[in-house]
Design a protein around this motif. Structure first.
Motif, mmCIF file in Angstrom:
data_model
loop_
_atom_site.group_PDB
_atom_site.id
_atom_site.type_symbol
_atom_site.label_atom_id
_atom_site.label_comp_id
_atom_site.label_asym_id
_atom_site.label_seq_id
_atom_site.Cartn_x
_atom_site.Cartn_y
_atom_site.Cartn_z
ATOM 1 N N CYS A 3 0.975 -1.393 0.364
ATOM 2 C CA CYS A 3 0.112 -0.145 -0.103
ATOM 3 C C CYS A 3 1.211 1.141 0.371
ATOM 4 O O CYS A 3 1.942 0.715 0.214
ATOM 5 C CB CYS A 3 -1.079 0.029 1.256
ATOM 6 S SG CYS A 3 -0.150 0.331 2.825
ATOM 7 N N ALA A 4 0.085 2.004 -0.355
ATOM 8 C CA ALA A 4 0.944 3.204 -0.261
ATOM 9 C C ALA A 4 0.848 4.564 0.777
ATOM 10 O O ALA A 4 -0.543 4.684 0.917
ATOM 11 C CB ALA A 4 0.564 4.305 -1.459
ATOM 12 N N ALA A 5 1.996 4.759 1.582
ATOM 13 C CA ALA A 5 1.651 6.258 2.685
ATOM 14 C C ALA A 5 2.040 6.900 2.409
ATOM 15 O O ALA A 5 3.084 7.609 1.333
ATOM 16 C CB ALA A 5 2.752 5.813 3.557
ATOM 17 N N TYR A 6 0.938 8.335 2.801
ATOM 18 C CA TYR A 6 1.236 9.666 2.565
ATOM 19 C C TYR A 6 1.052 10.399 3.733
ATOM 20 O O TYR A 6 -0.207 10.051 4.742
ATOM 21 C CB TYR A 6 -0.279 10.409 1.489
ATOM 22 C CG TYR A 6 0.523 9.534 -0.005
ATOM 23 C CD1 TYR A 6 0.643 10.226 -0.947
ATOM 24 C CD2 TYR A 6 -0.399 8.186 -0.871
ATOM 25 C CE1 TYR A 6 0.920 9.759 -2.759
ATOM 26 C CE2 TYR A 6 -0.572 7.476 -1.422
ATOM 27 C CZ TYR A 6 0.036 8.783 -2.494
ATOM 28 O OH TYR A 6 -0.079 7.551 -3.502
ATOM 29 N N VAL A 18 -3.805 4.066 0.528
ATOM 30 C CA VAL A 18 -4.111 3.574 0.492
ATOM 31 C C VAL A 18 -3.601 2.814 -0.343
ATOM 32 O O VAL A 18 -2.271 2.394 -0.937
ATOM 33 C CB VAL A 18 -4.497 4.724 -1.036
ATOM 34 C CG1 VAL A 18 -5.316 6.096 -0.330
ATOM 35 C CG2 VAL A 18 -3.313 5.583 -1.724
ATOM 36 N N SER A 19 -4.622 1.547 -0.546
ATOM 37 C CA SER A 19 -4.279 0.904 -2.091
ATOM 38 C C SER A 19 -3.402 0.233 -2.844
ATOM 39 O O SER A 19 -2.204 -0.628 -3.416
ATOM 40 C CB SER A 19 -5.389 -0.334 -2.208
ATOM 41 O OG SER A 19 -6.370 -0.552 -1.088
ATOM 42 N N MET A 42 6.640 6.247 1.750
ATOM 43 C CA MET A 42 6.619 5.130 0.786
ATOM 44 C C MET A 42 5.672 3.487 0.334
ATOM 45 O O MET A 42 4.076 4.064 1.074
ATOM 46 C CB MET A 42 7.426 5.032 1.800
ATOM 47 C CG MET A 42 6.583 4.396 3.101
ATOM 48 S SD MET A 42 7.703 3.587 4.481
ATOM 49 C CE MET A 42 6.768 3.805 5.854
ATOM 50 N N SER A 43 6.040 3.429 0.243
ATOM 51 C CA SER A 43 5.675 1.888 -0.099
ATOM 52 C C SER A 43 5.437 0.611 0.765
ATOM 53 O O SER A 43 6.654 0.661 1.166
ATOM 54 C CB SER A 43 5.479 1.350 -1.569
ATOM 55 O OG SER A 43 5.366 1.868 -2.782
ATOM 56 N N HIS A 51 1.875 -4.860 12.435
ATOM 57 C CA HIS A 51 1.705 -3.570 13.020
ATOM 58 C C HIS A 51 1.880 -2.246 11.928
ATOM 59 O O HIS A 51 2.998 -2.194 11.158
ATOM 60 C CB HIS A 51 1.882 -3.163 14.220
ATOM 61 C CG HIS A 51 1.525 -3.943 15.326
ATOM 62 N ND1 HIS A 51 2.290 -4.744 15.846
ATOM 63 C CD2 HIS A 51 0.422 -3.323 16.595
ATOM 64 C CE1 HIS A 51 1.447 -5.294 16.827
ATOM 65 N NE2 HIS A 51 0.510 -4.171 17.370
ATOM 66 N N ILE A 52 0.966 -1.972 11.375
ATOM 67 C CA ILE A 52 1.025 -0.951 10.763
ATOM 68 C C ILE A 52 0.016 0.182 10.999
ATOM 69 O O ILE A 52 -0.683 0.086 11.309
ATOM 70 C CB ILE A 52 0.696 -1.362 9.311
ATOM 71 C CG1 ILE A 52 1.006 -2.946 8.995
ATOM 72 C CG2 ILE A 52 0.145 -0.170 7.893
ATOM 73 C CD1 ILE A 52 0.434 -3.162 7.565
#
Length: 92
Positions: A3-6, A18-19, A42-43, A51-52
């Protein structure tokens, strides 16, 4: 699964996951407006983590699949006034 983190440019310590990278189609417009222009961080390899975003992986994946995104907000800090009043009442 990746998934992508912003990160938010408007809200400190606020992240949007988001996926698919750069796919904000499932994120409500009002949320995007409050979040500001998302800056890619990052991806995230979901399968390799327990944990995320400070929650268990199973909860994170469920939210991502259910909503199409996950919003990580900073932990709330205790109100200093509330803490002061509690201390005052304990001293009496």
């Amino acid at each position: 699964m990746l998934c992508a983190a912003y990160k938010s440019i408007k809200k400190v310590d606020t992240y949007l996951y988001v996926s698919n990278k750069d796919d904000f189609s499932k994120v409500p417009e009002a949320l995007l407006k409050a979040f500001g222009t998302p800056q890619f961080v990052m991806s995230v390899p979901v399968d390799k983590r327990e944990h995320i975003a400070q929650i268990p992986k199973s909860e994170f994946v469920a939210k991502l699949q259910e909503q199409g995104f996950y919003l990580q907000m900073p932990p709330t800090s205790a109100s200093l006034l509330k803490m002061h009043l509690q201390q005052q009442s304990q001293q009496q």
